[in-house]
Design a protein around this motif. Structure first.
Motif, PDB file in Angstrom:
ATOM      1  N   GLN A 133       0.796  -1.227   0.000  1.00  0.00           N
ATOM      2  CA  GLN A 133       0.000   0.000   0.000  1.00  0.00           C
ATOM      3  C   GLN A 133       0.826   1.273   0.000  1.00  0.00           C
ATOM      4  O   GLN A 133       0.314   2.347   0.299  1.00  0.00           O
ATOM      5  N   GLY A 134       2.100   1.198  -0.282  1.00  0.00           N
ATOM      6  CA  GLY A 134       2.890   2.414  -0.338  1.00  0.00           C
ATOM      7  C   GLY A 134       3.040   3.063   1.017  1.00  0.00           C
ATOM      8  O   GLY A 134       3.396   2.405   1.999  1.00  0.00           O
ATOM      9  N   ASP A 135       2.728   4.354   1.078  1.00  0.00           N
ATOM     10  CA  ASP A 135       2.955   5.123   2.303  1.00  0.00           C
ATOM     11  C   ASP A 135       1.738   5.206   3.220  1.00  0.00           C
ATOM     12  O   ASP A 135       1.768   5.935   4.216  1.00  0.00           O
ATOM     13  N   HIS A 136       0.659   4.502   2.904  1.00  0.00           N
ATOM     14  CA  HIS A 136      -0.574   4.628   3.676  1.00  0.00           C
ATOM     15  C   HIS A 136      -0.562   3.668   4.869  1.00  0.00           C
ATOM     16  O   HIS A 136      -1.294   2.684   4.911  1.00  0.00           O
ATOM     17  N   ALA A 137       0.283   3.947   5.848  1.00  0.00           N
ATOM     18  CA  ALA A 137       0.418   3.062   7.003  1.00  0.00           C
ATOM     19  C   ALA A 137      -0.879   2.952   7.798  1.00  0.00           C
ATOM     20  O   ALA A 137      -1.128   1.934   8.452  1.00  0.00           O
ATOM     21  N   LEU A 138      -1.706   3.990   7.746  1.00  0.00           N
ATOM     22  CA  LEU A 138      -2.974   3.973   8.476  1.00  0.00           C
ATOM     23  C   LEU A 138      -3.838   2.797   8.054  1.00  0.00           C
ATOM     24  O   LEU A 138      -4.641   2.273   8.841  1.00  0.00           O
ATOM     25  N   TYR A 139      -3.692   2.349   6.805  1.00  0.00           N
ATOM     26  CA  TYR A 139      -4.518   1.269   6.268  1.00  0.00           C
ATOM     27  C   TYR A 139      -3.685   0.048   5.893  1.00  0.00           C
ATOM     28  O   TYR A 139      -4.125  -0.774   5.093  1.00  0.00           O
ATOM     29  N   ASP A 140      -2.508  -0.079   6.474  1.00  0.00           N
ATOM     30  CA  ASP A 140      -1.611  -1.172   6.130  1.00  0.00           C
ATOM     31  C   ASP A 140      -1.442  -2.122   7.316  1.00  0.00           C
ATOM     32  O   ASP A 140      -0.651  -1.853   8.226  1.00  0.00           O
ATOM     33  N   PRO A 141      -2.148  -3.265   7.325  1.00  0.00           N
ATOM     34  CA  PRO A 141      -2.014  -4.215   8.431  1.00  0.00           C
ATOM     35  C   PRO A 141      -0.644  -4.874   8.505  1.00  0.00           C
ATOM     36  O   PRO A 141      -0.345  -5.565   9.477  1.00  0.00           O
ATOM     37  N   CYS A 142       0.188  -4.679   7.472  1.00  0.00           N
ATOM     38  CA  CYS A 142       1.534  -5.243   7.483  1.00  0.00           C
ATOM     39  C   CYS A 142       2.600  -4.200   7.791  1.00  0.00           C
ATOM     40  O   CYS A 142       3.805  -4.479   7.667  1.00  0.00           O
ATOM     41  N   ALA A 143       2.201  -3.003   8.163  1.00  0.00           N
ATOM     42  CA  ALA A 143       3.158  -1.959   8.508  1.00  0.00           C
ATOM     43  C   ALA A 143       3.978  -2.380   9.726  1.00  0.00           C
ATOM     44  O   ALA A 143       3.515  -3.172  10.565  1.00  0.00           O
ATOM     45  N   PRO A 144       5.200  -1.896   9.859  1.00  0.00           N
ATOM     46  CA  PRO A 144       6.012  -2.227  11.035  1.00  0.00           C
ATOM     47  C   PRO A 144       5.261  -1.908  12.326  1.00  0.00           C
ATOM     48  O   PRO A 144       4.669  -0.847  12.466  1.00  0.00           O
ATOM     49  N   GLY A 145       5.291  -2.849  13.245  1.00  0.00           N
ATOM     50  CA  GLY A 145       4.624  -2.651  14.521  1.00  0.00           C
ATOM     51  C   GLY A 145       3.135  -2.919  14.492  1.00  0.00           C
ATOM     52  O   GLY A 145       2.445  -2.686  15.494  1.00  0.00           O
TER      53      GLY A 145
END
Length: 375
Positions: A133-145
């Protein structure tokens, strides 16, 4: 009444478009051999459940209330996932659920055996740590943490004794190519377990009914997973079911001039379409264009006291006047499921529009709806 006669503000569901979306999803079910579930977190206007249930296999719920709504109003399977479950909710969930998916080993061990005893299929959400999802960490369940799902190093040693299936949800308004990328990561990490479980839930975020979506790739990937691992496959889109199937009708109350002409509407981004501020998201507007594209550009705002309650800048082919009606499109999803009465702003009415363009009232809201939420 016709759309132009519906009081503002109101949400209007286009039943023809809703059914068109459902037919596409039914075709995916049939050709891929999977089950498609309605994710109620995106769309839960249960007045339309009799229509949707003709095409889909069931629903997914984010907790007790959505699960109860599904069991009461939607024939078919009821799947439930939450980051964590309250003990006080679990007893009732055990009576109404078909699948319950857990987010952690701790929750799985706490409730899994009780689910099994109740005849409920038990799932575990996994995290393939594959961001698409690029830079959309708000909607990324695989984002760090991320708090969502169990990574490979945290898989319980006795996994196969505890669960019947695995569940991942990593997409948000994305295409089949991103699913293909995610599936490779899932197989690389969890392939050995896929050969031994009964089912795989590929979650939501599949924008299947979007015009440029590669439905054939989706079908091919689902069939490949089914045949390779001998598992049942579920997908649980929410947006795709009601994509472009709703409108928000609003009226221009005033025009304020201060460097730019701002239209003050009786609809609000903060109250009635919060994704405009959260995503951020620019809703399509009937007869509206990008700023400066046409001769008359306005900023669209609302009647709340929040300075940033701005919907966006749009241009028009002719001047807008006080009393004109505007129609935001793609307003069936993540709209009335998330609306609120901040600032004492009323909730929009709910209407259905049939294939002949006739609109009928489902429910109107008033002062008591505002007051009873507060005490």
């Amino acid at each position: 009444m016709k759309l132009e006669q519906v009081p503002t503000p109101s949400y209007i569901i286009d039943l023809g478009k809703l059914e068109e979306n459902c037919r596409i999803l039914q075709e995916v079910q049939e050709k891929a051999g999977c089950k498609v579930l309605l994710a109620q977190k995106a769309y839960s206007l249960y007045k339309t459940y009799p229509l949707i249930s003709q095409y889909l296999s069931g629903t997914t719920a984010s907790g007790l209330y959505e699960a109860k709504l599904a069991r009461e109003e939607f024939p078919g399977e009821v799947h439930v996932f939450a980051p964590a479950f309250k003990e006080s909710d679990m007893e009732e969930l055990l009576q109404i659920s078909d699948h319950i998916d857990f987010n952690s080993e701790r929750q799985l061990r706490k409730y899994g055996h009780r689910c099994r005893e109740a005849g409920i299929s038990v799932g575990l959400r996994i995290n393939p740590q594959c961001s698409t999802q690029g830079d959309h960490a708000l909607y990324d369940p695989c984002a760090p943490g991320s708090r969502f799902g169990v990574t490979l190093d945290k898989i319980p040693s006795d996994l196969l004794d505890l669960v019947d299936g695995l569940h991942f949800h990593t997409l948000c308004e994305q295409g089949a190519d991103d699913l293909q990328t995610t599936l490779k990561a899932v197989e690389d990490q969890f392939g050995a377990y896929l050969h031994q479980v009964k089912w795989l839930n590929m979650g939501g975020g599949h924008h299947i009914t979007r015009d440029d979506y590669d439905v054939y790739l989706l079908i091919s990937e689902i069939k490949r997973i089914r045949e390779t691992y001998n598992v049942d496959v579920y997908i649980e889109p929410g947006e795709a079911i009601a994509l472009n199937a709703g409108y928000l009708a609003t009226e221009v109350l005033d025009i304020v001039e201060n460097g730019i002409e701002t239209l003050v509407l009786d609809a609000s981004a903060s109250c009635h379409m919060p994704d405009v501020l959260e995503m951020p998201y620019r809703p399509p507007l009937r007869d509206g264009f990008e700023a400066q594209e046409k001769p008359y550009t306005y900023r669209l705002s609302s009647n709340t006291c929040l300075t940033g309650d701005i919907i966006g800048d749009y241009s028009f082919e002719k001047p807008i006047e006080i009393g004109d009606r505007l129609y935001f499109e793609d307003m069936a999803i993540y709209s009335f499921v998330k609306n609120n009465t901040f600032n004492g702003i009323g909730l929009p009415s709910l209407y259905l529009m049939d294939k002949e363009g006739e609109c009928s009232l489902v429910k109107a809201f008033g002062y008591q709806d505002f007051k009873e939420r507060l005490s």
